[in-house]
Design a protein around this motif. Structure first.
Motif, PDB file in Angstrom:
ATOM      1  N   ILE A 215       8.529  -9.275  -2.303  1.00 56.75           N
ATOM      2  CA  ILE A 215       9.239  -8.170  -1.657  1.00 56.75           C
ATOM      3  C   ILE A 215      10.387  -7.766  -2.569  1.00 56.75           C
ATOM      4  CG2 ILE A 215      10.635  -7.491   0.326  1.00 56.75           C
ATOM      5  CD1 ILE A 215       9.045  -9.532   1.968  1.00 56.75           C
ATOM      6  N   PRO A 216      10.489  -6.481  -2.880  1.00 61.17           N
ATOM      7  CA  PRO A 216      11.569  -6.037  -3.781  1.00 61.17           C
ATOM      8  C   PRO A 216      12.942  -6.262  -3.162  1.00 61.17           C
ATOM      9  CG  PRO A 216      10.007  -4.245  -3.343  1.00 61.17           C
ATOM     10  CD  PRO A 216       9.656  -5.374  -2.440  1.00 61.17           C
ATOM     11  N   PRO A 217      13.929  -6.589  -3.996  1.00 62.93           N
ATOM     12  CA  PRO A 217      15.304  -6.692  -3.484  1.00 62.93           C
ATOM     13  C   PRO A 217      15.824  -5.298  -3.107  1.00 62.93           C
ATOM     14  CG  PRO A 217      15.261  -7.014  -5.869  1.00 62.93           C
ATOM     15  CD  PRO A 217      13.837  -6.905  -5.414  1.00 62.93           C
ATOM     16  N   LEU A 218      16.880  -5.286  -2.330  1.00 67.67           N
ATOM     17  CA  LEU A 218      17.439  -4.040  -1.814  1.00 67.67           C
ATOM     18  C   LEU A 218      17.724  -3.018  -2.906  1.00 67.67           C
ATOM     19  CD1 LEU A 218      18.399  -2.364   0.569  1.00 67.67           C
ATOM     20  CD2 LEU A 218      20.622  -3.506   0.384  1.00 67.67           C
ATOM     21  N   GLU A 219      18.302  -3.448  -4.038  1.00 67.18           N
ATOM     22  CA  GLU A 219      18.636  -2.471  -5.089  1.00 67.18           C
ATOM     23  C   GLU A 219      17.385  -1.807  -5.650  1.00 67.18           C
ATOM     24  OE1 GLU A 219      18.516  -6.459  -7.298  1.00 67.18           O
ATOM     25  OE2 GLU A 219      19.464  -5.783  -5.460  1.00 67.18           O
ATOM     26  N   VAL A 220      16.269  -2.515  -5.697  1.00 66.94           N
ATOM     27  CA  VAL A 220      15.009  -1.925  -6.160  1.00 66.94           C
ATOM     28  C   VAL A 220      14.460  -0.970  -5.103  1.00 66.94           C
ATOM     29  CG1 VAL A 220      12.603  -2.417  -6.801  1.00 66.94           C
ATOM     30  CG2 VAL A 220      14.462  -3.826  -7.716  1.00 66.94           C
ATOM     31  N   LEU A 221      14.566  -1.359  -3.845  1.00 65.71           N
ATOM     32  CA  LEU A 221      14.119  -0.473  -2.764  1.00 65.71           C
ATOM     33  C   LEU A 221      14.905   0.837  -2.760  1.00 65.71           C
ATOM     34  CD1 LEU A 221      13.695  -3.061   0.121  1.00 65.71           C
ATOM     35  CD2 LEU A 221      11.878  -1.829  -1.075  1.00 65.71           C
ATOM     36  N   ILE A 222      16.193   0.743  -2.998  1.00 58.02           N
ATOM     37  CA  ILE A 222      17.032   1.945  -3.051  1.00 58.02           C
ATOM     38  C   ILE A 222      16.600   2.837  -4.210  1.00 58.02           C
ATOM     39  CG2 ILE A 222      19.386   2.787  -3.494  1.00 58.02           C
ATOM     40  CD1 ILE A 222      20.348   0.293  -1.867  1.00 58.02           C
TER      41      ILE A 222
ATOM     42  N   LEU B  12      14.618   4.763   3.066  1.00 63.18           N
ATOM     43  CA  LEU B  12      14.324   3.328   3.118  1.00 63.18           C
ATOM     44  C   LEU B  12      13.477   3.013   4.351  1.00 63.18           C
ATOM     45  CD1 LEU B  12      17.732   1.789   2.001  1.00 63.18           C
ATOM     46  CD2 LEU B  12      15.579   1.779   0.733  1.00 63.18           C
ATOM     47  N   ASP B  13      13.711   3.727   5.435  1.00 58.00           N
ATOM     48  CA  ASP B  13      12.905   3.542   6.642  1.00 58.00           C
ATOM     49  C   ASP B  13      11.435   3.866   6.368  1.00 58.00           C
ATOM     50  OD1 ASP B  13      15.028   2.724   8.201  1.00 58.00           O
ATOM     51  OD2 ASP B  13      15.430   4.721   8.995  1.00 58.00           O
ATOM     52  N   TYR B  14      11.195   4.911   5.599  1.00 57.32           N
ATOM     53  CA  TYR B  14       9.814   5.269   5.260  1.00 57.32           C
ATOM     54  C   TYR B  14       9.173   4.157   4.429  1.00 57.32           C
ATOM     55  CZ  TYR B  14       5.772   7.829   3.577  1.00 57.32           C
ATOM     56  OH  TYR B  14       4.482   8.212   3.280  1.00 57.32           O
ATOM     57  N   LEU B  15       9.912   3.641   3.439  1.00 59.27           N
ATOM     58  CA  LEU B  15       9.369   2.543   2.631  1.00 59.27           C
ATOM     59  C   LEU B  15       9.066   1.319   3.501  1.00 59.27           C
ATOM     60  CD1 LEU B  15      11.470   2.473  -0.680  1.00 59.27           C
ATOM     61  CD2 LEU B  15       9.088   3.141  -0.397  1.00 59.27           C
TER      62      LEU B  15
ATOM     63  N   LYS C 174       7.643   7.624   9.683  1.00 59.78           N
ATOM     64  CA  LYS C 174       6.291   8.001   9.291  1.00 59.78           C
ATOM     65  C   LYS C 174       6.215   9.119   8.251  1.00 59.78           C
ATOM     66  CE  LYS C 174       4.753   4.945  12.014  1.00 59.78           C
ATOM     67  NZ  LYS C 174       4.720   3.626  11.489  1.00 59.78           N
ATOM     68  N   GLY C 175       7.233   9.930   8.111  1.00 60.29           N
ATOM     69  CA  GLY C 175       7.151  11.070   7.199  1.00 60.29           C
ATOM     70  C   GLY C 175       8.061  10.947   6.001  1.00 60.29           C
ATOM     71  N   GLU C 176       7.748  11.715   4.967  1.00 62.78           N
ATOM     72  CA  GLU C 176       8.613  11.761   3.797  1.00 62.78           C
ATOM     73  C   GLU C 176       9.826  12.623   4.110  1.00 62.78           C
ATOM     74  OE1 GLU C 176       6.977  12.141  -0.127  1.00 62.78           O
ATOM     75  OE2 GLU C 176       4.992  11.665   0.614  1.00 62.78           O
TER      76      GLU C 176
ATOM     77  N   LEU D 277       0.837  -1.207   0.000  1.00 60.11           N
ATOM     78  CA  LEU D 277       0.000   0.000   0.000  1.00 60.11           C
ATOM     79  C   LEU D 277       0.866   1.250   0.000  1.00 60.11           C
ATOM     80  CD1 LEU D 277      -2.784   1.318   0.135  1.00 60.11           C
ATOM     81  CD2 LEU D 277      -2.663   1.098   2.630  1.00 60.11           C
ATOM     82  N   ARG D 278       1.961   1.228   0.760  1.00 56.52           N
ATOM     83  CA  ARG D 278       2.870   2.387   0.803  1.00 56.52           C
ATOM     84  C   ARG D 278       3.424   2.677  -0.595  1.00 56.52           C
ATOM     85  NH1 ARG D 278       5.905   4.547   5.219  1.00 56.52           N
ATOM     86  NH2 ARG D 278       3.805   4.528   6.035  1.00 56.52           N
TER      87      ARG D 278
END
Length: 120
Positions: free
Chosen positions: A44-51, A61-64, A69-71, A8-9
């Motif tokens: 779940i996306p791999p780390l390189e996709v999350l980055i 990354l903490d927000y993802l 909680k904030g952008e 959802l995020r």
């Protein structure tokens, strides 16, 4: 403890930027169905996709991951004075003094600093 909905995020961030799953997929090197599987919590996306996503959406990354909680606002390329001004603006937007008519002294100061910044 609330259950965090990672998919959802991602969907909310993508839609807030009027981006299709296909467009996001191209930006992170994945197909539309893979992006859909991320948004539906199937994969779940791999780390390189999350980055890449954190960079595209300008969030940490903490927000993802749901722990922040904030952008995040990227201050890269701004001067120290501009960063200070952005912090003043953010503090003013967070303040509870919204019922007052006219500008507060703090708002007048920010407006003056903005005018100085843009005319330099």
């Amino acid at each position: 403890m609330d259950v965090f909905d990672f998919g959802l995020r991602i969907r909310e961030l993508r839609e807030a930027r009027h981006m299709s799953q296909e467009t996001l997929g191209k930006k992170v090197g994945r197909s539309k169905p893979v992006i859909s599987s991320y948004e539906n919590n199937i994969k779940i996306p791999p780390l390189e996709v999350l980055i890449k996503m954190s960079s595209i959406f300008n969030v940490s990354l903490d927000y993802l991951a749901g722990t922040e909680k904030g952008e995040v606002f990227d201050c890269g390329g701004l001067t120290a004075g501009q960063i200070k001004l952005m912090n003043l603006l953010a503090d003013e937007f967070r303040s509870k003094n919204k019922a007052q008519k006219g500008l507060t002294q703090s708002q007048q100061q920010i407006l003056n600093l903005l005018l100085i910044e843009f005319f330099e």
